[in-house]
Write a protein that holds these residues in place. Structure first.
Motif, PDB file in Angstrom:
ATOM      1  N   MET A   1      37.616  45.755  42.929  1.00 16.24           N
ATOM      2  CA  MET A   1      37.699  44.353  42.539  1.00 16.24           C
ATOM      3  C   MET A   1      36.562  43.589  43.230  1.00 16.24           C
ATOM      4  O   MET A   1      36.337  43.739  44.427  1.00 16.24           O
ATOM      5  CB  MET A   1      39.047  43.769  42.960  1.00 16.24           C
ATOM      6  N   GLN A   2      35.884  42.763  42.470  1.00 19.71           N
ATOM      7  CA  GLN A   2      34.748  42.021  42.998  1.00 19.71           C
ATOM      8  C   GLN A   2      35.213  40.732  43.680  1.00 19.71           C
ATOM      9  O   GLN A   2      36.097  40.048  43.200  1.00 19.71           O
ATOM     10  CB  GLN A   2      33.789  41.687  41.855  1.00 19.71           C
ATOM     11  N   THR A   3      34.589  40.424  44.823  1.00 16.47           N
ATOM     12  CA  THR A   3      34.906  39.200  45.555  1.00 16.47           C
ATOM     13  C   THR A   3      34.277  38.017  44.830  1.00 16.47           C
ATOM     14  O   THR A   3      33.100  38.077  44.473  1.00 16.47           O
ATOM     15  CB  THR A   3      34.337  39.286  46.994  1.00 16.47           C
ATOM     16  N   PRO A   4      35.042  36.939  44.605  1.00 18.14           N
ATOM     17  CA  PRO A   4      34.445  35.780  43.941  1.00 18.14           C
ATOM     18  C   PRO A   4      33.389  35.142  44.846  1.00 18.14           C
ATOM     19  O   PRO A   4      33.487  35.239  46.078  1.00 18.14           O
ATOM     20  CB  PRO A   4      35.622  34.832  43.721  1.00 18.14           C
ATOM     21  N   PRO A   5      32.370  34.507  44.241  1.00 19.41           N
ATOM     22  CA  PRO A   5      31.366  33.840  45.076  1.00 19.41           C
ATOM     23  C   PRO A   5      32.019  32.696  45.850  1.00 19.41           C
ATOM     24  O   PRO A   5      33.036  32.147  45.422  1.00 19.41           O
ATOM     25  CB  PRO A   5      30.345  33.306  44.063  1.00 19.41           C
ATOM     26  N   PRO A   6      31.443  32.337  47.007  1.00 19.34           N
ATOM     27  CA  PRO A   6      32.047  31.242  47.774  1.00 19.34           C
ATOM     28  C   PRO A   6      31.965  29.928  46.997  1.00 19.34           C
ATOM     29  O   PRO A   6      31.057  29.735  46.182  1.00 19.34           O
ATOM     30  CB  PRO A   6      31.204  31.183  49.050  1.00 19.34           C
ATOM     31  N   LEU A   7      32.929  29.079  47.233  1.00 18.37           N
ATOM     32  CA  LEU A   7      32.890  27.740  46.650  1.00 18.37           C
ATOM     33  C   LEU A   7      31.789  26.960  47.342  1.00 18.37           C
ATOM     34  O   LEU A   7      31.651  27.029  48.568  1.00 18.37           O
ATOM     35  CB  LEU A   7      34.234  27.046  46.853  1.00 18.37           C
ATOM     36  N   GLN A   8      31.010  26.219  46.590  1.00 13.95           N
ATOM     37  CA  GLN A   8      29.917  25.437  47.153  1.00 13.95           C
ATOM     38  C   GLN A   8      30.205  23.960  46.916  1.00 13.95           C
ATOM     39  O   GLN A   8      30.501  23.561  45.788  1.00 13.95           O
ATOM     40  CB  GLN A   8      28.599  25.790  46.456  1.00 13.95           C
ATOM     41  N   ILE A   9      30.132  23.175  48.000  1.00 12.63           N
ATOM     42  CA  ILE A   9      30.307  21.729  47.877  1.00 12.63           C
ATOM     43  C   ILE A   9      29.089  21.026  48.447  1.00 12.63           C
ATOM     44  O   ILE A   9      28.337  21.606  49.242  1.00 12.63           O
ATOM     45  CB  ILE A   9      31.586  21.222  48.588  1.00 12.63           C
TER      46      ILE A   9
END
Length: 130
Positions: A1-9
């Protein structure tokens, strides 16, 4: 399972802005759902903080002493806490928050830019497209 990209704010204020990468935590998810948001900055030593209107519980890994540039959520004040140096209760050069805070992530740039945030500045937080 691939890790989702980090949320960017992006956090913006009259004198500048900083982007941050957030981990996938319950508090980060609650914050992102409330974006974009506009608030009024407050300062406390070398920390900027502001109300988010988001109310969450303290997470298991909450911390009081953090590294400069940590994006933290102060659950007692429903606020983002953005330390870039010592606060009035710090020991030596540490960044000590007002109480245990949920750690959301880190700034991608120089957290020292937060020194240009003035008490009463309008602050905007928005989600960046990834």
């Amino acid at each position: 399972m691939q890790t989702p990209p980090p949320l960017q704010i992006r956090i913006s204020w009259p004198a500048g802005h900083l982007d941050a990468s957030l981990g996938d935590t319950p508090t980060s998810q609650a914050l992102v759902k409330a974006l974009p948001l506009v608030s009024t900055a407050r300062t406390w030593g070398a920390e900027a903080y502001f109300d988010t209107g988001v109310s969450v519980s303290r997470e298991t890994g909450a911390q009081e002493a953090v590294e400069p540039g940590t994006v933290a959520f102060w659950t007692d004040g429903d606020a983002l806490a953005l330390p870039y140096g010592p606060t009035p209760i710090s020991r030596d050069d540490e960044c000590r928050l007002a109480g245990p805070c949920n750690v959301l992530g880190r700034f991608d740039g120089d957290p020292g830019l937060l020194a240009t945030v003035r008490d009463g500045d309008t602050v905007r937080v928005e989600l960046l497209d990834t």
